[in-house]
Design a protein around this motif. Structure first.
Motif, short mmCIF file in Angstrom:
data_model
loop_
_atom_site.label_atom_id
_atom_site.label_comp_id
_atom_site.label_asym_id
_atom_site.label_seq_id
_atom_site.Cartn_x
_atom_site.Cartn_y
_atom_site.Cartn_z
N VAL A 22 0.84 -1.20 0.00
CA VAL A 22 0.00 0.00 0.00
C VAL A 22 0.87 1.25 0.00
CG1 VAL A 22 -1.88 1.20 1.15
CG2 VAL A 22 -1.74 -1.28 1.31
N THR A 407 -17.06 9.00 0.84
CA THR A 407 -16.83 8.54 -0.54
C THR A 407 -17.91 7.59 -1.03
OG1 THR A 407 -14.47 8.79 -0.11
CG2 THR A 407 -15.09 7.59 -2.10
N PHE A 412 -15.78 11.23 -4.97
CA PHE A 412 -14.74 12.24 -4.74
C PHE A 412 -15.12 13.60 -5.31
CE2 PHE A 412 -12.41 8.19 -4.82
CZ PHE A 412 -11.71 8.29 -3.64
N LEU A 446 -7.44 1.90 -1.65
CA LEU A 446 -8.47 1.48 -2.63
C LEU A 446 -7.84 0.67 -3.76
CD1 LEU A 446 -10.93 4.52 -3.04
CD2 LEU A 446 -11.01 2.62 -1.42
N ALA A 448 -4.95 -1.00 -3.61
CA ALA A 448 -4.45 -2.27 -3.08
C ALA A 448 -5.58 -3.26 -2.83
CB ALA A 448 -3.66 -2.04 -1.78
N GLU A 449 -6.75 -2.75 -2.53
CA GLU A 449 -7.91 -3.62 -2.31
C GLU A 449 -8.72 -3.81 -3.59
OE1 GLU A 449 -10.02 -1.95 1.01
OE2 GLU A 449 -8.38 -2.35 2.42
N HIS A 450 -8.16 -3.41 -4.70
CA HIS A 450 -8.80 -3.61 -6.02
C HIS A 450 -10.16 -2.95 -6.09
CE1 HIS A 450 -5.49 -6.29 -6.75
NE2 HIS A 450 -5.79 -6.95 -5.65
N ARG A 451 -10.26 -1.78 -5.48
CA ARG A 451 -11.51 -1.04 -5.54
C ARG A 451 -11.42 0.08 -6.58
NH1 ARG A 451 -12.33 0.07 0.79
NH2 ARG A 451 -14.21 1.11 0.09
N LEU A 452 -10.21 0.47 -6.92
CA LEU A 452 -9.95 1.39 -8.03
C LEU A 452 -8.72 0.88 -8.76
CD1 LEU A 452 -10.14 5.13 -6.82
CD2 LEU A 452 -11.82 3.88 -8.19
N HIS B 11 -10.76 -8.34 -10.10
CA HIS B 11 -9.73 -9.09 -9.37
C HIS B 11 -10.41 -10.02 -8.37
CE1 HIS B 11 -6.19 -10.04 -7.05
NE2 HIS B 11 -5.45 -9.47 -7.99
N ASP B 13 -9.54 -10.95 -5.57
CA ASP B 13 -9.35 -10.54 -4.18
C ASP B 13 -9.94 -9.17 -3.90
OD1 ASP B 13 -7.98 -12.84 -3.60
OD2 ASP B 13 -6.00 -11.95 -3.94
N ARG B 14 -10.80 -8.67 -4.75
CA ARG B 14 -11.25 -7.29 -4.52
C ARG B 14 -11.99 -7.16 -3.19
NH1 ARG B 14 -14.33 -9.84 -7.99
NH2 ARG B 14 -16.54 -9.39 -8.30
N LEU B 15 -11.77 -6.02 -2.58
CA LEU B 15 -12.28 -5.65 -1.24
C LEU B 15 -11.56 -6.34 -0.08
CD1 LEU B 15 -16.18 -5.44 -1.69
CD2 LEU B 15 -14.40 -3.91 -2.52
N PHE B 16 -10.66 -7.26 -0.39
CA PHE B 16 -9.93 -7.93 0.70
C PHE B 16 -8.83 -7.01 1.25
CE2 PHE B 16 -10.70 -12.49 -1.13
CZ PHE B 16 -12.05 -12.38 -0.82
N PRO B 17 -8.50 -7.16 2.52
CA PRO B 17 -7.42 -6.34 3.09
C PRO B 17 -6.10 -6.55 2.34
CG PRO B 17 -8.61 -7.52 4.82
CD PRO B 17 -9.09 -8.06 3.51
N ALA B 18 -5.29 -5.51 2.32
CA ALA B 18 -4.05 -5.57 1.54
C ALA B 18 -2.99 -6.46 2.18
CB ALA B 18 -3.50 -4.16 1.36
N ARG B 23 -5.06 -11.25 4.02
CA ARG B 23 -5.72 -11.59 2.76
C ARG B 23 -5.82 -13.10 2.57
NH1 ARG B 23 -4.75 -8.34 -2.79
NH2 ARG B 23 -5.87 -6.82 -1.51
N GLY B 114 -15.04 4.89 -6.20
CA GLY B 114 -15.05 4.77 -4.74
C GLY B 114 -16.43 4.54 -4.16
N GLN B 118 -20.14 1.72 -8.48
CA GLN B 118 -19.09 1.24 -9.39
C GLN B 118 -18.89 -0.27 -9.24
OE1 GLN B 118 -15.09 2.53 -8.43
NE2 GLN B 118 -14.41 2.29 -10.54
N ARG B 134 -14.21 -1.18 -19.80
CA ARG B 134 -14.63 -0.28 -18.74
C ARG B 134 -15.63 0.75 -19.31
NH1 ARG B 134 -10.13 3.40 -15.89
NH2 ARG B 134 -8.98 1.45 -15.66
#
Lengths: 475, 475, 475
Positions: A22, A407, A412, A446, A448-452, B11, B13-18, B23, B114, B118, B134
């Motif tokens: 991160v 957010t 944003f 965001l 790193a967590e594949h949210r963006l 991905h 792993d999306r939304l998972f902790p970094a 993870r 964010g 999305q 996208r």
């Protein structure tokens, strides 16, 4: 554990998340915004400093006396009497007193641990003045001398610092009756290529319960060239003064009352209350009703002249009445309280919230309204922006909470960009740097967590610094 | 940084902790719940869709028009007029208009960064419709065509999607006077093996201040086969309609008023107020008192018939009165406000809170009540469950805040399981997936911090998806 | 996943952040504080236990019956009737009943997952009693026997445990009319070298709306050796009883009313209301006004005698009236509600907030006031400290939220140190251990994010355990 004179060093990754991955992303995003110019659409730096460009007196009156963040903690945790810090601003202060005040700051340094004051001072000391030792009883005089010495040099005069700080635009806060002479002089100075704009702040003129309200009203009329003998003439005087400010570069008006309510009255009722107020006979309830009507009418004028309206209710001003009696306002005794927006703003927003020309930036010290009220309002109404962290909410964890709360419901692009709101000129770069670091940390998470994706986050990081303040404040 | 047509990839792993270790644990927990069936005990999907199983019209009226999450942001951030999005639901919309509306969504894609919108759309586009680019101005038509094409195929008809989404139970929201004909028809259809249950939502019938209340009361009486000329007969009509719903599979009743208060009146007082209300002569205070009495009586009936009571007060409905006048309700202008539960629910809970048959699920948009009121209430009273994140609080950070605030005082076993509360049928899998991912992330953290063992966390992860919604909603 | 008798093991890093680098720093900081003595300035352990030093009866009445944290969850989630747990404290309970109650705890163990109760019990079982199997239906009897056996041994008598727990000071909570005989006896015992101090808690005596208020007033007068027939004599009685407590070692007074307001009345008005109250004729409004006046006067006395004032308003006591009727107070049915401090405390703080001798520690169950009200008040006023997490807010995530919300505005040095506030004697070490672990985790994060240096964090970690409770409570 104690070293007598530990060094002062600023880690390049400070405030970044600890997780290595991160942090790498955050560092990359921060690299895109670190050196971008500062846009400061709301603050309290005196325009005279830049108009006159005279050297600063001494480290204490520059850095310490005007900064109520610092004063309050020295008082509350360190037990220092405010008078020892040169409070109120403008008090005569001897060289010895100034040095002693600065020593009190350094001796009580541990009380600032974990607060933004520590970050700001360490950044200022290190980056602006080249200090390389940590503040303490042992190093107080050495640091004082080093800063005092710097202040004698031309590169530490106000305009030089403005340029060095890479400020693109700076707003001051001004009385509606002000002639804005210093603003005009500065703007007319061919050797000046910065941008300092006034802000129209009519709070006192909208509080008919004040003892000095008739006097203020007379002053407003004089400034506007109108005899104010009715609410209609008061309204017209406000319109003219707003236009005068706009002609002098103002982009916004600023409003802080005890609540956020704004409710239009029937014209007849407004006139009756206004007459009572002028006669000094208005009841507390009547004064509140008239104030809410007048705030509503500021929104009406905003939809007309396009000045952005900023709102930051919910503070017990001068909570410590004894200190207020001794030192006057703005010495650190302002205490936030809960505030309601959803119902309070309905009359204003249902009328102007989607109007072409209308923009409202809402600030708060009551963090509970972020996700419950402000983000939902900003997500729905075209004209509403959530004021980014500012007073009390401009520190690392609070900014992170702000982004995490807002957010999801407003994204944003309905947030205002960072507001430094400060009198402490030399802390401006550090304050904006905190916001940039924390926003990039939030975005880094965001990604790193594949949210963006990284490219989306990069665009957002730059937009928050460049386009959002311009969009929200029509700069 | 800008690529003209960046790919859309999800991905795993999306939304998972970094953090890599957290993870890994999260991924393991998520593996246990990812493919479990969806239980949706509260939502707004029209039962006719499944009863009739007719193909969906076009991407816009399926995905965009009914989703006020999306509408509000396109309006608030993108400046789009709601009429351009086909609002209100059911408006005639030409193929060209539908395409244009969808283009507005894609052009304004950055405003959703964010936000959960999305995530939901990317999941739906990718997983349900096979989109691999996208959304953007450049790709809008391409995505529209791809979805429109899919909607012509049998496997995209409502029942096929219901099966593909692996839905085990789905609740709709219904008028107490409804004959539930579509529910009956669907349940009687031998080719249908799903479970769609109605929900009894009597809000309007419990608001004597409404202009149409006498009319609503008459309608209720007609449906119940009772002439309502007293509060006693109104109460009896409610009892019968609740039973009718229960006979048609309902497991819960749903209640949303401006506050959570419920206070029984003396029978005589209730009758007097009821007579005034029927005569259209009740005062606002009287109407509120009668409403609180009637809500209390819904709890009394709940303790009798065992229908679970759900409560979600605290919203300014149709905040933007101008949009309400143009488009009607549910277009995104509902704004939460603060709400109080501890004192408000005392009369109900001291009477029924520990009763054998009584269950209450409390929802909120005011996050401050999680740790202060709801978790303490649910931790103590047998019948009380904290409604898991739902409207506005169904996004990643909010769900995490929910678990962090509630778990310490109520654990996991007094929470309701995820509630999608949606009209946007195709977003249901994505919404539940967010909750599963975040709950597993929360649990993954607990395991990594040695606050739960892995086997405990695994059991909880499955329970939150399987047993908690069944327990809380008696499904 | 299920193993019939999984082991109970305590990981040395429990509650520490997962990130390896942050964890390393946290472990280092925790090493500095782990074994420091416990200072407990507010709690509810009966002084008789230590004065008499008689062996504890059985595991249930020691660990379960007096702990409303545990009772409420067994009731709310497990559906257990409170009477099965030996409630109320002091009920006769047979050996069989005690064993059955303990079995209910173990059988319902999963309901405590993620709650602090799990952490506390696991720590007590493991560290105090040597249990090595996880609680469950299968292991209930085995654990019960193991603890019951231990309780027969001298090293498990109260004084031995006090020493083993490394307690330096422990405060009890006492009635103003108490003769503090047990405190005196304990202090006079030459074989005792601990420190147990009383706390003056006059709540009931300050609520003129109570049915038993005249009786309480008479009792107060008797204890003070004064006939109370006026407010002036009531005030004087309070002054004497406070002094009596101070003479017996008390350092603080404790106050909990429904709100935090304190407003002095004109002496004449106070006397009139007092007369009405004594006559049993005071109105609810009058009683509230008189209570707020009397709380203000407690602050006045605090500024005089220097006893620290602690305030924790905002609870609906005995929310479940049916349980209250059956079992009395303190069985888990206390539910917090929102509370306001900024305006409520202004009269007290503007008068005494910076006075030499005055100290106020403010607690809350309403977390929203941390950053909005309490930290700003504590940052400004010399005498104000933010009560560190306590009741309901003494668990991992809540403590982390506390530090994150308060530190930015008040730093570390205006917080009180951890308050266990418990009746559950054997949980004291575990409760303080949670606070130490979480504070070190918070500090570890600050160091990893370069917001504090390691040496600064180390000093803070020790100060929070050693000097802050002493400073805030004048111990």
């Amino acid at each position: 554990m104690s070293i007598s004179k530990p060094p002062l060093a600023l880690h390049p990754d400070r405030l970044f998340p600890a997780d290595p991955k991160v942090r790498d992303i955050t560092r990359e995003l921060y690299g895109l915004v670190r050196d971008l110019p500062i846009i400061s659409p709301h603050g309290h730096v005196p325009v005279e400093w830049l108009a006159n460009d005279t050297p600063f007196d001494n480290p204490t009156t520059l850095l310490l006396t005007p900064d109520h963040y610092t004063n309050r903690m020295l008082h509350g945790a360190g037990g220092v009497d405010l008078s020892e810090l040169g409070v109120p601003v403008g008090s005569p202060i001897s060289p010895d007193q100034a040095r002693r005040a600065f020593r009190l700051l350094c001796e009580n340094w541990r009380y600032f641990r974990g607060t933004p004051v520590q970050f700001w001072f360490e950044s200022e000391f290190h980056d602006v003045f080249g200090v390389r030792v940590r503040p303490s009883a042992e190093t107080a005089d050495e640091i004082y001398d080093q800063i005092a010495d710097a202040l004698t040099k031309p590169e530490f005069r106000p305009r030089a610092l403005y340029r060095r700080f890479n400020i693109e635009a700076l707003a001051t806060t001004d009385d509606p009756a002000s002639d804005l002479a210093d603003h005009a002089a500065l703007a007319a100075d061919p050797s000046w290529d910065g941008r300092v704009v006034p802000t129209f702040r009519p709070d006192a003129y909208l509080e008919p319960a004040r003892a000095d309200w008739a006097e203020l009203t007379a002053r407003l009329g004089e400034a506007a060239g109108i005899e104010i003998d009715s609410y209609a003439s008061h309204f017209e005087a406000m319109r003219r003064r707003r236009q005068y400010f706009k002609d002098h570069g103002a982009v916004s008006t600023d409003h802080s009352h005890s609540d956020a309510r704004c409710e239009p009255l029937e014209p007849k009722v407004a006139e009756e209350l206004f007459a009572e107020a002028l006669a000094g006979k208005i009841s507390p309830e009547g004064a509140t009703a008239l104030r809410r009507h007048m705030v509503f009418d500021q929104a009406k004028l905003a939809a007309e002249d396009g000045l952005v309206m900023t709102l930051h209710p919910g503070v017990v001003r001068n909570h410590d009445l004894e200190a207020f009696a001794r030192f006057g306002a703005d010495v650190g005794g302002d205490i936030p309280h809960a505030v309601e927006f959803s119902r309070a703003l309905q009359p204003m927003l249902t009328e102007f919230g989607n109007a072409e020309n209308f923009q409202l930036v809402v600030f708060t010290m009551d963090e509970t309204v972020y996700s419950r009220e402000l983000a939902p309002l900003a997500g729905y109404y075209r004209g509403v922006y959530v004021g980014a962290p500012w007073w009390f909410i401009d520190e690392t964890d609070a900014i992170m909470r702000f982004r995490r709360s807002v957010t999801g419901y407003a994204g944003f692009y309905k947030t205002s960009g960072f507001i430094d709101d400060t009198r402490a000129f030399c802390s401006i770069p550090a304050r904006h740097d905190v916001a940039r670091r924390v926003d990039c940390s939030f975005l880094g998470n965001l990604v790193a967590e594949h949210r963006l994706t990284l490219d989306e986050a990069a665009e957002v990081a730059v937009d928050l610094v460049v386009s959002q303040p311009k969009r929200a404040f029509k700069l």
